[in-house]
Write a protein that holds these residues in place. Sequence first.
Motif, PDB file in Angstrom:
ATOM      1  N   HIS A  69       0.871  -1.141   0.018  1.00 21.15           N
ATOM      2  CA  HIS A  69      -0.070   0.149   0.100  1.00 21.15           C
ATOM      3  C   HIS A  69       0.869   1.105   0.078  1.00 21.15           C
ATOM      4  O   HIS A  69       2.098   1.280   0.143  1.00 21.15           O
ATOM      5  N   ASP A  70       0.002   2.348  -0.157  1.00 18.55           N
ATOM      6  CA  ASP A  70       1.232   3.588  -0.326  1.00 18.55           C
ATOM      7  C   ASP A  70       1.356   4.370   1.162  1.00 18.55           C
ATOM      8  O   ASP A  70       2.391   5.208   1.073  1.00 18.55           O
ATOM      9  N   GLY A  71       0.746   3.873   2.120  1.00 17.65           N
ATOM     10  CA  GLY A  71       1.065   4.103   3.334  1.00 17.65           C
ATOM     11  C   GLY A  71       0.335   3.927   4.452  1.00 17.65           C
ATOM     12  O   GLY A  71      -0.579   3.300   4.186  1.00 17.65           O
ATOM     13  N   THR A  72       0.652   4.526   5.766  1.00 19.41           N
ATOM     14  CA  THR A  72      -0.395   4.327   6.986  1.00 19.41           C
ATOM     15  C   THR A  72      -0.407   5.424   7.633  1.00 19.41           C
ATOM     16  O   THR A  72       0.633   6.291   7.752  1.00 19.41           O
ATOM     17  N   TRP A  73      -1.675   5.909   7.936  1.00 16.03           N
ATOM     18  CA  TRP A  73      -1.863   7.089   8.924  1.00 16.03           C
ATOM     19  C   TRP A  73      -2.011   6.400  10.466  1.00 16.03           C
ATOM     20  O   TRP A  73      -2.774   5.315  10.490  1.00 16.03           O
ATOM     21  N   HIS A  74      -1.469   7.029  11.429  1.00 22.50           N
ATOM     22  CA  HIS A  74      -1.744   6.745  12.807  1.00 22.50           C
ATOM     23  C   HIS A  74      -2.219   8.158  13.435  1.00 22.50           C
ATOM     24  O   HIS A  74      -1.647   9.022  13.350  1.00 22.50           O
ATOM     25  N   TYR A  75      -3.516   7.666  14.130  1.00 24.27           N
ATOM     26  CA  TYR A  75      -4.057   8.873  14.980  1.00 24.27           C
ATOM     27  C   TYR A  75      -3.960   8.671  16.721  1.00 24.27           C
ATOM     28  O   TYR A  75      -4.163   7.426  16.763  1.00 24.27           O
ATOM     29  N   GLN A  76      -3.410   9.594  16.957  1.00 28.33           N
ATOM     30  CA  GLN A  76      -3.018   9.511  18.357  1.00 28.33           C
ATOM     31  C   GLN A  76      -4.196  10.010  19.097  1.00 28.33           C
ATOM     32  O   GLN A  76      -4.693  10.988  19.361  1.00 28.33           O
ATOM     33  N   LEU A  77      -4.810   8.854  19.869  1.00 29.65           N
ATOM     34  CA  LEU A  77      -6.064   9.085  20.662  1.00 29.65           C
ATOM     35  C   LEU A  77      -5.829   9.737  21.903  1.00 29.65           C
ATOM     36  O   LEU A  77      -6.416  10.718  22.427  1.00 29.65           O
ATOM     37  N   SER A  78      -4.816   9.145  22.731  1.00 28.87           N
ATOM     38  CA  SER A  78      -4.640   9.756  24.007  1.00 28.87           C
ATOM     39  C   SER A  78      -2.833   9.640  24.388  1.00 28.87           C
ATOM     40  O   SER A  78      -1.987   8.853  23.731  1.00 28.87           O
ATOM     41  N   GLY A  79      -2.622  10.401  25.338  1.00 27.85           N
ATOM     42  CA  GLY A  79      -1.023  10.286  25.676  1.00 27.85           C
ATOM     43  C   GLY A  79      -0.312  10.921  24.438  1.00 27.85           C
ATOM     44  O   GLY A  79      -0.563  11.440  23.623  1.00 27.85           O
ATOM     45  N   THR A  80       0.993  10.536  24.453  1.00 26.07           N
ATOM     46  CA  THR A  80       2.146  10.787  23.493  1.00 26.07           C
ATOM     47  C   THR A  80       2.930   9.547  23.091  1.00 26.07           C
ATOM     48  O   THR A  80       2.834   8.580  23.701  1.00 26.07           O
ATOM     49  N   LYS A  81       3.287   9.742  21.732  1.00 23.34           N
ATOM     50  CA  LYS A  81       4.418   8.788  21.559  1.00 23.34           C
ATOM     51  C   LYS A  81       5.279   9.402  20.359  1.00 23.34           C
ATOM     52  O   LYS A  81       5.084  10.446  19.760  1.00 23.34           O
ATOM     53  N   THR A  82       6.552   9.036  20.569  1.00 21.46           N
ATOM     54  CA  THR A  82       7.714   9.485  19.599  1.00 21.46           C
ATOM     55  C   THR A  82       8.159   8.481  18.777  1.00 21.46           C
ATOM     56  O   THR A  82       8.316   7.288  19.159  1.00 21.46           O
ATOM     57  N   TRP A  83       8.197   8.867  17.382  1.00 22.45           N
ATOM     58  CA  TRP A  83       8.484   8.256  16.320  1.00 22.45           C
ATOM     59  C   TRP A  83       9.782   8.508  15.877  1.00 22.45           C
ATOM     60  O   TRP A  83      10.346   9.849  15.998  1.00 22.45           O
ATOM     61  N   HIS A  84      10.799   7.504  15.609  1.00 21.32           N
ATOM     62  CA  HIS A  84      12.063   7.946  15.123  1.00 21.32           C
ATOM     63  C   HIS A  84      12.010   7.245  13.486  1.00 21.32           C
ATOM     64  O   HIS A  84      11.943   6.042  13.596  1.00 21.32           O
ATOM     65  N   ILE A  85      12.120   7.994  12.581  1.00 23.35           N
ATOM     66  CA  ILE A  85      11.927   7.259  11.339  1.00 23.35           C
ATOM     67  C   ILE A  85      13.603   7.735  10.516  1.00 23.35           C
ATOM     68  O   ILE A  85      14.157   8.765  10.833  1.00 23.35           O
ATOM     69  N   ARG A  86      13.956   6.866   9.811  1.00 25.24           N
ATOM     70  CA  ARG A  86      14.944   7.088   8.746  1.00 25.24           C
ATOM     71  C   ARG A  86      14.827   6.549   7.421  1.00 25.24           C
ATOM     72  O   ARG A  86      14.247   5.462   7.317  1.00 25.24           O
ATOM     73  N   PRO A  87      15.214   7.166   6.222  1.00 25.65           N
ATOM     74  CA  PRO A  87      14.908   6.589   5.003  1.00 25.65           C
ATOM     75  C   PRO A  87      15.640   5.428   4.773  1.00 25.65           C
ATOM     76  O   PRO A  87      16.823   5.195   5.228  1.00 25.65           O
ATOM     77  N   THR A  88      15.189   4.477   3.937  1.00 27.54           N
ATOM     78  CA  THR A  88      15.526   3.354   3.373  1.00 27.54           C
ATOM     79  C   THR A  88      16.490   3.526   2.191  1.00 27.54           C
ATOM     80  O   THR A  88      16.464   4.861   1.626  1.00 27.54           O
ATOM     81  N   THR A  89      17.431   2.856   1.796  1.00 24.79           N
ATOM     82  CA  THR A  89      18.139   2.920   0.705  1.00 24.79           C
ATOM     83  C   THR A  89      17.275   3.295  -0.626  1.00 24.79           C
ATOM     84  O   THR A  89      17.621   4.234  -1.410  1.00 24.79           O
ATOM     85  N   LYS A  90      16.272   2.263  -0.817  1.00 29.47           N
ATOM     86  CA  LYS A  90      15.334   2.728  -1.806  1.00 29.47           C
ATOM     87  C   LYS A  90      14.908   4.232  -1.872  1.00 29.47           C
ATOM     88  O   LYS A  90      14.832   4.691  -2.877  1.00 29.47           O
ATOM     89  N   LEU A  91      14.419   4.550  -0.702  1.00 31.93           N
ATOM     90  CA  LEU A  91      13.809   5.860  -0.584  1.00 31.93           C
ATOM     91  C   LEU A  91      14.821   7.171  -1.051  1.00 31.93           C
ATOM     92  O   LEU A  91      14.596   8.093  -1.799  1.00 31.93           O
ATOM     93  N   VAL A  92      16.009   6.704  -0.417  1.00 33.75           N
ATOM     94  CA  VAL A  92      17.390   7.812  -0.902  1.00 33.75           C
ATOM     95  C   VAL A  92      17.448   7.824  -2.336  1.00 33.75           C
ATOM     96  O   VAL A  92      17.568   8.824  -2.921  1.00 33.75           O
ATOM     97  N   LYS A  93      17.703   6.550  -2.999  1.00 32.53           N
ATOM     98  CA  LYS A  93      17.916   6.585  -4.315  1.00 32.53           C
ATOM     99  C   LYS A  93      16.754   6.934  -5.052  1.00 32.53           C
ATOM    100  O   LYS A  93      17.126   7.985  -6.260  1.00 32.53           O
ATOM    101  N   HIS A  94      15.579   6.677  -4.742  1.00 31.06           N
ATOM    102  CA  HIS A  94      14.297   7.400  -5.471  1.00 31.06           C
ATOM    103  C   HIS A  94      14.268   9.297  -5.264  1.00 31.06           C
ATOM    104  O   HIS A  94      14.197   9.632  -6.437  1.00 31.06           O
ATOM    105  N   MET A  95      14.737   9.723  -3.982  1.00 34.51           N
ATOM    106  CA  MET A  95      14.727  11.136  -4.133  1.00 34.51           C
ATOM    107  C   MET A  95      15.954  11.639  -4.848  1.00 34.51           C
ATOM    108  O   MET A  95      15.835  12.570  -5.458  1.00 34.51           O
ATOM    109  N   LYS A  96      16.982  11.132  -5.015  1.00 35.59           N
ATOM    110  CA  LYS A  96      18.228  11.573  -5.668  1.00 35.59           C
ATOM    111  C   LYS A  96      18.046  11.483  -7.088  1.00 35.59           C
ATOM    112  O   LYS A  96      18.316  12.391  -7.640  1.00 35.59           O
ATOM    113  N   GLU A  97      17.216  10.421  -7.542  1.00 34.20           N
ATOM    114  CA  GLU A  97      16.821  10.568  -9.040  1.00 34.20           C
ATOM    115  C   GLU A  97      15.739  11.637  -9.428  1.00 34.20           C
ATOM    116  O   GLU A  97      15.786  12.232 -10.361  1.00 34.20           O
TER     117      GLU A  97
END
Length: 170
Positions: A69-97
């Motif tokens: 699929h194209d993505g996932t959305w996450h709805y924070q109902l209560s409290g907090t959550k910290t996400w740590h994300i970093r791009p994959t090799t595929k994404l970096v290559k796609h963006m460089k193109e």
Amino acid sequence: QDDFSYCSFLIQNDIRSKQQALSRFPLSTLVPFAAQWVYGPSIWVFFGRNRFGDHEMQGRPEHTDSVSHDGTWHYQLSGTKTWHIRPTTKLVKHMKERGVNDLKESSIIEVNCKAGDVFVVNTALWWHQTKIPPQPDPSVSYARDFYLDASRVDPADMKEDSGGMTNVDG
């Protein structure tokens, strides 16, 4: 004394249960554009409690997901959550193109979600992990996988018993 826990589960296979859950979960933040998307068969629910801890509680280790699929959305109902994300090799290559050269595989982005926030991410293209900071209230969120273009939907992904998501690494 620490009071912490973390779990996740799927609501799937039972259409009535999914409809009841969706009627109770807020969606107003996503309207109107999200109404045009096609959704996967599952609703993901995440619950974490880090009530008296003195440090963040880590969820699953960093991983990507094997999804079409194209993505996932996450709805924070209560409290907090910290996400740590970093791009994959595929994404970096796609963006460089496409002429974007400042995104690196070592680039870690921190996203802090609080109640009412919606975080949208393609979990196949971003390494990700979450942490629950110490807080009095539980961190509760729910998520839906989506396709932006209905013609790209793989019918196998729409089966009620597929679940749709597996870890690739982590």
